[in-house]
Scaffold this motif. Structure first.
Motif, PDB file in Angstrom:
ATOM      1  N   LEU A   1     -43.837  20.728  16.492  1.00 25.28           N
ATOM      2  CA  LEU A   1     -45.487  20.909  16.800  1.00 25.28           C
ATOM      3  C   LEU A   1     -45.647  20.729  18.025  1.00 25.28           C
ATOM      4  O   LEU A   1     -45.571  19.651  18.704  1.00 25.28           O
ATOM      5  CB  LEU A   1     -45.987  19.874  15.649  1.00 25.28           C
ATOM      6  CG  LEU A   1     -47.622  20.185  15.727  1.00 25.28           C
ATOM      7  CD1 LEU A   1     -48.015  21.311  15.002  1.00 25.28           C
ATOM      8  CD2 LEU A   1     -47.993  19.023  14.626  1.00 25.28           C
ATOM      9  N   LYS A   2     -46.488  21.646  18.734  1.00 23.75           N
ATOM     10  CA  LYS A   2     -46.871  21.424  20.158  1.00 23.75           C
ATOM     11  C   LYS A   2     -48.335  21.518  20.114  1.00 23.75           C
ATOM     12  O   LYS A   2     -49.060  22.402  19.668  1.00 23.75           O
ATOM     13  CB  LYS A   2     -46.490  22.573  21.087  1.00 23.75           C
ATOM     14  CG  LYS A   2     -46.638  22.339  22.444  1.00 23.75           C
ATOM     15  CD  LYS A   2     -46.043  23.224  23.269  1.00 23.75           C
ATOM     16  CE  LYS A   2     -46.346  22.994  24.827  1.00 23.75           C
ATOM     17  NZ  LYS A   2     -45.938  24.030  25.823  1.00 23.75           N
ATOM     18  N   ILE A   3     -49.152  20.316  20.757  1.00 24.49           N
ATOM     19  CA  ILE A   3     -50.422  20.338  20.649  1.00 24.49           C
ATOM     20  C   ILE A   3     -50.906  20.090  22.140  1.00 24.49           C
ATOM     21  O   ILE A   3     -50.475  19.217  22.690  1.00 24.49           O
ATOM     22  CB  ILE A   3     -50.863  18.974  19.810  1.00 24.49           C
ATOM     23  CG1 ILE A   3     -50.529  19.178  18.358  1.00 24.49           C
ATOM     24  CG2 ILE A   3     -52.362  19.012  19.761  1.00 24.49           C
ATOM     25  CD1 ILE A   3     -50.804  18.010  17.503  1.00 24.49           C
ATOM     26  N   VAL A   4     -52.023  20.692  22.416  1.00 21.98           N
ATOM     27  CA  VAL A   4     -52.798  20.793  23.639  1.00 21.98           C
ATOM     28  C   VAL A   4     -54.171  20.516  23.369  1.00 21.98           C
ATOM     29  O   VAL A   4     -54.730  20.879  22.340  1.00 21.98           O
ATOM     30  CB  VAL A   4     -52.337  21.826  24.638  1.00 21.98           C
ATOM     31  CG1 VAL A   4     -50.693  21.780  24.899  1.00 21.98           C
ATOM     32  CG2 VAL A   4     -52.718  23.259  24.223  1.00 21.98           C
ATOM     33  N   PHE A   5     -55.057  20.318  24.486  1.00 22.83           N
ATOM     34  CA  PHE A   5     -56.311  20.320  24.584  1.00 22.83           C
ATOM     35  C   PHE A   5     -57.017  20.776  25.605  1.00 22.83           C
ATOM     36  O   PHE A   5     -56.221  20.913  26.627  1.00 22.83           O
ATOM     37  CB  PHE A   5     -56.920  18.850  24.024  1.00 22.83           C
ATOM     38  CG  PHE A   5     -56.485  17.905  25.101  1.00 22.83           C
ATOM     39  CD1 PHE A   5     -57.383  17.513  26.392  1.00 22.83           C
ATOM     40  CD2 PHE A   5     -55.436  16.930  25.047  1.00 22.83           C
ATOM     41  CE1 PHE A   5     -56.838  16.484  27.122  1.00 22.83           C
ATOM     42  CE2 PHE A   5     -55.152  15.840  25.892  1.00 22.83           C
ATOM     43  CZ  PHE A   5     -55.877  15.764  26.944  1.00 22.83           C
TER      44      PHE A   5
ATOM     45  N   LEU B   1     -57.172  31.432  25.137  1.00 25.27           N
ATOM     46  CA  LEU B   1     -56.243  30.539  24.670  1.00 25.27           C
ATOM     47  C   LEU B   1     -55.443  31.138  23.462  1.00 25.27           C
ATOM     48  O   LEU B   1     -54.341  30.346  23.597  1.00 25.27           O
ATOM     49  CB  LEU B   1     -57.579  29.521  23.842  1.00 25.27           C
ATOM     50  CG  LEU B   1     -58.232  28.623  24.860  1.00 25.27           C
ATOM     51  CD1 LEU B   1     -59.420  27.947  23.976  1.00 25.27           C
ATOM     52  CD2 LEU B   1     -57.529  27.587  25.458  1.00 25.27           C
ATOM     53  N   THR B   2     -55.841  32.181  22.899  1.00 26.79           N
ATOM     54  CA  THR B   2     -54.853  32.749  21.846  1.00 26.79           C
ATOM     55  C   THR B   2     -53.773  33.176  22.636  1.00 26.79           C
ATOM     56  O   THR B   2     -52.717  32.895  22.178  1.00 26.79           O
ATOM     57  CB  THR B   2     -55.471  34.077  21.051  1.00 26.79           C
ATOM     58  OG1 THR B   2     -56.834  33.573  20.435  1.00 26.79           O
ATOM     59  CG2 THR B   2     -54.932  34.609  20.233  1.00 26.79           C
ATOM     60  N   LYS B   3     -53.878  33.780  23.696  1.00 28.91           N
ATOM     61  CA  LYS B   3     -52.696  34.491  24.320  1.00 28.91           C
ATOM     62  C   LYS B   3     -52.107  33.182  25.103  1.00 28.91           C
ATOM     63  O   LYS B   3     -50.636  33.341  24.991  1.00 28.91           O
ATOM     64  CB  LYS B   3     -53.058  35.427  25.689  1.00 28.91           C
ATOM     65  CG  LYS B   3     -52.185  35.930  26.528  1.00 28.91           C
ATOM     66  CD  LYS B   3     -52.596  36.994  27.568  1.00 28.91           C
ATOM     67  CE  LYS B   3     -51.539  37.504  28.291  1.00 28.91           C
ATOM     68  NZ  LYS B   3     -50.049  36.781  28.594  1.00 28.91           N
ATOM     69  N   TYR B   4     -52.532  32.238  25.557  1.00 24.13           N
ATOM     70  CA  TYR B   4     -51.846  30.960  26.009  1.00 24.13           C
ATOM     71  C   TYR B   4     -50.998  30.198  24.937  1.00 24.13           C
ATOM     72  O   TYR B   4     -49.812  29.984  25.130  1.00 24.13           O
ATOM     73  CB  TYR B   4     -52.720  29.954  26.568  1.00 24.13           C
ATOM     74  CG  TYR B   4     -52.152  28.661  27.173  1.00 24.13           C
ATOM     75  CD1 TYR B   4     -51.665  28.732  28.439  1.00 24.13           C
ATOM     76  CD2 TYR B   4     -51.894  27.564  26.286  1.00 24.13           C
ATOM     77  CE1 TYR B   4     -50.979  27.605  28.922  1.00 24.13           C
ATOM     78  CE2 TYR B   4     -51.307  26.688  26.633  1.00 24.13           C
ATOM     79  CZ  TYR B   4     -50.915  26.384  28.033  1.00 24.13           C
ATOM     80  OH  TYR B   4     -50.156  25.232  28.348  1.00 24.13           O
ATOM     81  N   ALA B   5     -51.467  30.244  23.724  1.00 25.99           N
ATOM     82  CA  ALA B   5     -50.818  29.521  22.728  1.00 25.99           C
ATOM     83  C   ALA B   5     -49.554  30.548  22.326  1.00 25.99           C
ATOM     84  O   ALA B   5     -48.548  29.787  21.825  1.00 25.99           O
ATOM     85  CB  ALA B   5     -51.729  29.486  21.476  1.00 25.99           C
TER      86      ALA B   5
ATOM     87  N   ASN C   1     -46.918  30.166  24.968  1.00 27.02           N
ATOM     88  CA  ASN C   1     -46.143  29.046  25.269  1.00 27.02           C
ATOM     89  C   ASN C   1     -45.899  28.160  23.948  1.00 27.02           C
ATOM     90  O   ASN C   1     -45.854  26.828  24.133  1.00 27.02           O
ATOM     91  CB  ASN C   1     -47.385  27.973  26.044  1.00 27.02           C
ATOM     92  CG  ASN C   1     -47.576  28.582  27.451  1.00 27.02           C
ATOM     93  OD1 ASN C   1     -46.573  28.565  28.566  1.00 27.02           O
ATOM     94  ND2 ASN C   1     -48.843  28.931  27.709  1.00 27.02           N
ATOM     95  N   SER C   2     -45.875  28.862  22.869  1.00 26.88           N
ATOM     96  CA  SER C   2     -45.346  28.433  21.667  1.00 26.88           C
ATOM     97  C   SER C   2     -46.263  27.168  21.217  1.00 26.88           C
ATOM     98  O   SER C   2     -45.696  26.017  20.813  1.00 26.88           O
ATOM     99  CB  SER C   2     -44.031  27.853  21.609  1.00 26.88           C
ATOM    100  OG  SER C   2     -43.310  29.126  21.894  1.00 26.88           O
TER     101      SER C   2
END
Length: 174
Positions: A26-30, A131-135, A138-139
């Motif tokens: 699980l990779k979480i960013v803000f 953000l969708t593309k970034y997610a 970058n998994s």
């Protein structure tokens, strides 16, 4: 009984190991959406445009208001000179103009708020696409808005990256 307890303990250990391996993936960013909206080039253009428009209209309102104050002073000066019916007509006319001015101000403020919301929504939609593309690239499993976080590692904050990408992709919002 001892076998059952051993089996339950063994199942519990396996489930914890499986759960831990899933959590490791699980990779979480803000991201600070408010900062992007406020400091992006498109956001600044929108704010400047709305400010200029609001200032221009407020000057018109101020001019009309000063004219109404002069008119009020004239009515007060004529109070003892003209007839009661004529005074009532002038007071009624003055009150109608004042009410119209107040309604115009309220409607103008509502329109500014509406335009600001519309522009902000367009910006949020553009940011969400980024953000969708970034997610995907970058998994990233989860992106959280910064205002909902109490404490987080600064290396999990992707605001500057998204701001740069937003500035590159979105030059202005109509």
């Amino acid at each position: 009984m001892k076998n059952k307890l051993s089996l339950i303990f063994l199942i519990l250990c396996f489930s914890l190991i499986i759960h831990q391996s899933n959590a490791d993936n699980l990779k979480i960013v803000f991201v600070d959406m408010d900062k992007i909206i406020a400091t992006s080039n498109a956001g600044k253009k929108i704010q400047d445009s709305l400010d200029k428009f609001a200032n221009k209209e407020n000057q018109k309102f101020d001019k009309t208001e000063s004219e109404l104050k002069k008119k009020e002073q004239e009515i007060l000066k004529q109070k003892n000179i003209i007839s009661k019916e004529e005074l009532d007509k002038k007071v009624k006319s003055f009150q109608e103009e004042l009410t119209k001015l107040r309604n115009d101000k309220v409607n103008f403020n509502r329109s500014i708020i509406k335009k600001n919301k519309e522009a902000t929504n367009k910006m949020v939609n553009a940011i969400n696409k980024i953000l969708t593309k970034y997610a995907a690239d970058n998994s990233v499993s989860l992106i959280i808005q910064k205002k909902n976080i109490i404490i987080g590692k600064s290396d999990m904050d992707i605001t500057t990256q998204i701001l740069k990408e937003f500035n590159n992709q979105v030059k202005s919002v109509n």
